[in-house]
Motif scaffolding. Structure first.
Motif, PDB file in Angstrom:
ATOM      1  N   THR A  40       0.810  -1.171  -0.156  1.00  0.00           N
ATOM      2  CA  THR A  40      -0.178  -0.001   0.055  1.00  0.00           C
ATOM      3  C   THR A  40       0.783   1.200  -0.155  1.00  0.00           C
ATOM      4  O   THR A  40       0.607   2.202  -0.967  1.00  0.00           O
ATOM      5  N   ASN A  59      -5.888  -7.642   2.406  1.00  0.00           N
ATOM      6  CA  ASN A  59      -6.558  -7.839   3.945  1.00  0.00           C
ATOM      7  C   ASN A  59      -6.110  -9.197   4.222  1.00  0.00           C
ATOM      8  O   ASN A  59      -6.069  -9.717   5.530  1.00  0.00           O
ATOM      9  N   VAL A 108       0.574 -11.648   0.996  1.00  0.00           N
ATOM     10  CA  VAL A 108      -0.170 -11.619  -0.285  1.00  0.00           C
ATOM     11  C   VAL A 108       0.925 -11.321  -1.634  1.00  0.00           C
ATOM     12  O   VAL A 108       1.073 -11.955  -2.637  1.00  0.00           O
TER      13      VAL A 108
HETATM   14  N1  LIG Z   1      -6.143   1.629   8.020  1.00  0.00           N
HETATM   15  C1  LIG Z   1      -5.140   1.362   7.495  1.00  0.00           C
HETATM   16  N2  LIG Z   1      -4.984   0.337   6.362  1.00  0.00           N
HETATM   17  C2  LIG Z   1      -4.072   0.169   5.753  1.00  0.00           C
HETATM   18  C3  LIG Z   1      -2.972   1.112   5.661  1.00  0.00           C
HETATM   19  N3  LIG Z   1      -2.269   0.584   4.809  1.00  0.00           N
HETATM   20  C4  LIG Z   1      -2.174  -0.531   4.626  1.00  0.00           C
HETATM   21  N4  LIG Z   1      -3.768  -0.712   4.970  1.00  0.00           N
HETATM   22  C5  LIG Z   1      -4.430  -1.850   4.654  1.00  0.00           C
HETATM   23  O1  LIG Z   1      -3.908  -3.316   5.375  1.00  0.00           O
HETATM   24  C6  LIG Z   1      -3.992  -4.181   4.530  1.00  0.00           C
HETATM   25  C7  LIG Z   1      -2.834  -4.860   4.000  1.00  0.00           C
HETATM   26  O2  LIG Z   1      -1.748  -3.929   3.131  1.00  0.00           O
HETATM   27  P1  LIG Z   1      -0.765  -4.356   2.285  1.00  0.00           P
HETATM   28  O3  LIG Z   1      -0.181  -3.126   1.699  1.00  0.00           O
HETATM   29  O4  LIG Z   1      -1.341  -5.445   1.516  1.00  0.00           O
HETATM   30  O5  LIG Z   1       0.094  -5.111   3.457  1.00  0.00           O
HETATM   31  P2  LIG Z   1       1.458  -5.817   2.691  1.00  0.00           P
HETATM   32  O6  LIG Z   1       2.576  -5.423   3.762  1.00  0.00           O
HETATM   33  O7  LIG Z   1       1.783  -5.589   1.258  1.00  0.00           O
HETATM   34  O8  LIG Z   1       1.261  -7.322   3.123  1.00  0.00           O
HETATM   35  P3  LIG Z   1       1.844  -8.690   2.360  1.00  0.00           P
HETATM   36  O9  LIG Z   1       2.141  -8.175   0.734  1.00  0.00           O
HETATM   37  O10 LIG Z   1       1.101  -9.659   2.523  1.00  0.00           O
HETATM   38  O11 LIG Z   1       3.192  -8.718   2.964  1.00  0.00           O
HETATM   39  C8  LIG Z   1      -4.868  -3.850   3.298  1.00  0.00           C
HETATM   40  O12 LIG Z   1      -6.245  -3.854   3.583  1.00  0.00           O
HETATM   41  C9  LIG Z   1      -4.709  -2.416   3.354  1.00  0.00           C
HETATM   42  O13 LIG Z   1      -5.945  -1.721   3.011  1.00  0.00           O
HETATM   43  C10 LIG Z   1      -3.083   2.308   6.600  1.00  0.00           C
HETATM   44  O14 LIG Z   1      -2.408   3.095   6.520  1.00  0.00           O
HETATM   45  N5  LIG Z   1      -4.201   2.391   7.324  1.00  0.00           N
END
Ligand SMILES: Nc1nc2c(ncn2[C@@H]2O[C@H](COP(=O)(O)OP(=O)(O)OP(=O)(O)O)[C@@H](O)[C@H]2O)c(=O)[nH]1
Ligand SMILES: [Mg+2]
Length: 554
Positions: free
Chosen positions: A29, A45, A50
């Motif tokens: 994100t 999520n 992922v």
């Molecule tokens: N409330 C909130 N949710 C967030 C924020 N950043 C990410 N999310 C949510 O957290 C969830 C996981 O985010 P990802 O970006 O997929 O996390 P990641 O670290 O890439 O996860 P992996 O690739 O699985 O390691 C998603 O549903 C996002 O919408 C944030 O700053 N605030």
């Protein structure tokens, strides 16, 4: 994805910006925020990671181009994976222009032990100095936290913040702040500013050095583990060997003990058999000795008979004890002519009388003896051995030794300075080597404490004792002037003559008693003869030896 595709994807001629952090922390994100585009990096999520493989996208900060690399949650300690580590290693290796910054994405307010472990994992994987190239980005902050930038750090997080020289930023939540809003832009710009403001990049060379050191360390640890495993294995094997050896030795000891026991048993058996053999040999030896003895007796008989038949040998055993006038008690074998020994005179008194003749003396021939045992008044035991025809005082008279009765006869036995009459305990026949016959001037002697006569063979009686003394008067007279040196197994010739005369006289007396009815005449003749002998005794035979004041107690 092929290696070619990977190469195309990662080999961008620009320094890399690496997004690292726990699964679901918001790496993808945040990556999209930095790119300014949506859905470049897949966000979800899902609880599990992922982003499965690393993905890179070029972006610019000002005029500088960077290669933004989104990584899988490789440092997820809950679900560690060797493949994803390989993946991130390969990504870093492909970053030929080094790594400008390591963006460590962590959920605000959730710096738990798990997150701390992730930091340790990063340090372990990228090196402890990797924190110098790190920027911490807190995600999932609420509006208030984002606006006030007021975050509570626990100790561990504060330590990490300190190590990164206070480089941290709050990621704006797009759902709260519009990407076009000032807050959103301000925070993203702050992050970009920090990226470009990093003093030096994290180099690939550093990464390789760290990995090599790490590999070496891992190798060392592996070798250490292998050594430990080997040591454990060796210890197990040694223990097993020791146990096997101990078991074998125990068995051996048991076997030895058993063989020792068997050996001891064999020795016992052997000793017992040897004992039996020795006993049998002893018995055989005894039988042999007995046979030899019997044979010897038979051989000796040839010697004994001539001795007895010659008219001599009616006497004492050579070990018979007599008492000298000086008080010494000596065996007859040590008596010398001229010694005075304890005797009994015709008046019934004890005296020391001179030994004037050895009638015979033999130390080699064997003679038959009557051994008479008795008990003295004080309870002590005694015994005297005489040849059967020797005279001994019994029951206040004189008799042959062979006539002594073991049940009724009483001997005259010396105790102290008195003679006592004591009963006979036992009479046995013994054969002894040697004999000696002596004459004292009194005609008697105390032999082995028993009153005995010096005479033998002729009929025993007090009268014969007197007669014998008379008969030996010439010899006593002669030896007064010329001491005898005679000491021979043969009977002294004078003695033999006297014995022959007495025996002849006795035979004549017997003939006369049986043939002549007038016994009065016989008695008269005998009285005359005795008177004549007494006359000769009184005037021709000097008395010798000191008289003792002793008496006989019956
Ligand atoms: N409330 C909130 N949710 C967030 C924020 N950043 C990410 N999310 C949510 O957290 C969830 C996981 O985010 P990802 O970006 O997929 O996390 P990641 O670290 O890439 O996860 P992996 O690739 O699985 O390691 C998603 O549903 C996002 O919408 C944030 O700053 N605030
Ligand atoms: Mg992701």
């Amino acid at each position: 994805m092929s290696d070619l595709e990977l190469t195309k994807r990662y080999k961008i001629a620009a320094p890399a910006v690496l997004l690292v952090g726990k699964t679901g922390s918001g790496k993808s994100t945040l990556g999209n925020y930095l790119l300014g585009r949506e859905n470049v990096f897949e966000a979800s999520n899902d609880a599990t990671s992922v982003t499965k493989v690393a993905k890179a996208e070029q972006f610019t900060i000002g005029r500088r181009v960077f290669n933004l690399v989104d990584t899988p949650g490789v440092f997820d300690t809950v679900n560690p994976s060797h493949e994803t580590r390989e993946e991130i290693s390969r990504v870093i290796a492909e970053c030929a222009y080094d790594i400008q910054a390591l963006i460590f994405v962590v959920e605000a307010g959730r710096f738990t032990q798990e997150q701390a472990n992730v930091v340790e994992e990063i340090k372990e994987f990228l090196g402890a100095e990797s924190v110098k190239y790190m920027i911490i980005v807190f995600t999932k902050c609420n509006k208030k936290q984002t606006l006030s930038e007021d975050l509570k750090f626990n100790d561990k997080l504060q330590q990490l913040v300190n190590e990164t020289e206070n480089r941290w930023v709050i990621a704006p939540n797009a759902e709260i702040f519009d990407p076009e809003s000032d807050t959103f832009r301000k925070n993203i710009d702050k992050l970009k500013s920090m990226i470009t403001g990093m003093k030096a990049p994290y180099t690939i060379a550093l990464f390789r050095r760290i990995r090599e050191a790490r590999e070496a360390e891992l190798k060392r640890q592996k070798q250490e583990r292998e050594r430990e495993a080997k040591a454990i294995q060796d210890a197990i094997e040694k223990k097993a060997r020791d146990e096997a050896e101990a078991w074998a030795q125990k068995k051996l000891r048991e076997e030895n003990a058993k063989s020792e026991e068997e050996r001891a048993k064999l020795q016992l058996d052997f000793a017992r058999q040897m004992g039996e053999i020795a006993q049998k040999m002893q018995e055989a030896q005894n039988q042999h000795n007995l046979a030899l003895e019997k044979m010897q007796w038979k051989l000796d008989e040839a010697v004994r008979r001539p001795v007895q038949q010659s008219g001599g040998g009616w006497c004492f055993a050579i070990d018979t004890k007599v008492t000298k006038s000086d008080g010494k008690i000596i065996p007859l074998s040590q008596v010398e002519i001229g010694d005075h020994i304890l005797c009994h005179d015709s008046a019934g008194r004890l005296e020391y009388s001179e030994v004037y003749l050895f009638m015979d003396y033999d130390t080699t021939s064997v003679a038959e003896y009557r051994t008479i045992s008795f008990t003295k008044p004080d309870g002590t035991k005694g015994r005297v051995s005489l040849t059967p025809d020797h005279h001994i005082f019994v029951d206040e008279t004189i008799d042959f030794a062979e006539n002594v009765n073991s049940k009724s006869s009483r001997l005259q036995v010396l105790q102290g300075d008195l003679l006592f009459q004591v009963p006979v305990d036992e009479i046995s026949v013994e054969w002894k080597k040697g004999f000696v016959s002596i004459l004292t001037r009194s005609g008697t002697l105390i032999a082995d404490e028993v009153l005995c006569s010096c005479f033998c063979e002729v009929p025993p009686s007090p009268a014969m004792q007197v007669l014998g003394q008379i008969a030996f008067a010439p010899l006593r007279l002669y030896t007064s002037f010329f001491p005898s040196k005679y000491r021979s197994p043969d009977v002294h010739p004078h003695v033999q003559t006297m014995v022959d005369i007495v025996l002849t006289f006795e035979r004549a007396r017997n003939v006369m008693i049986h043939s002549v009815k007038d016994r009065k005449a016989i008695v008269l003749i005998s009285c005359f003869a005795i008177a004549l002998m007494l006359y000769l005794q009184i005037y021709l035979v000097p008395q010798t030896g000191a008289q003792l004041s002793l008496r006989i107690i019956s």
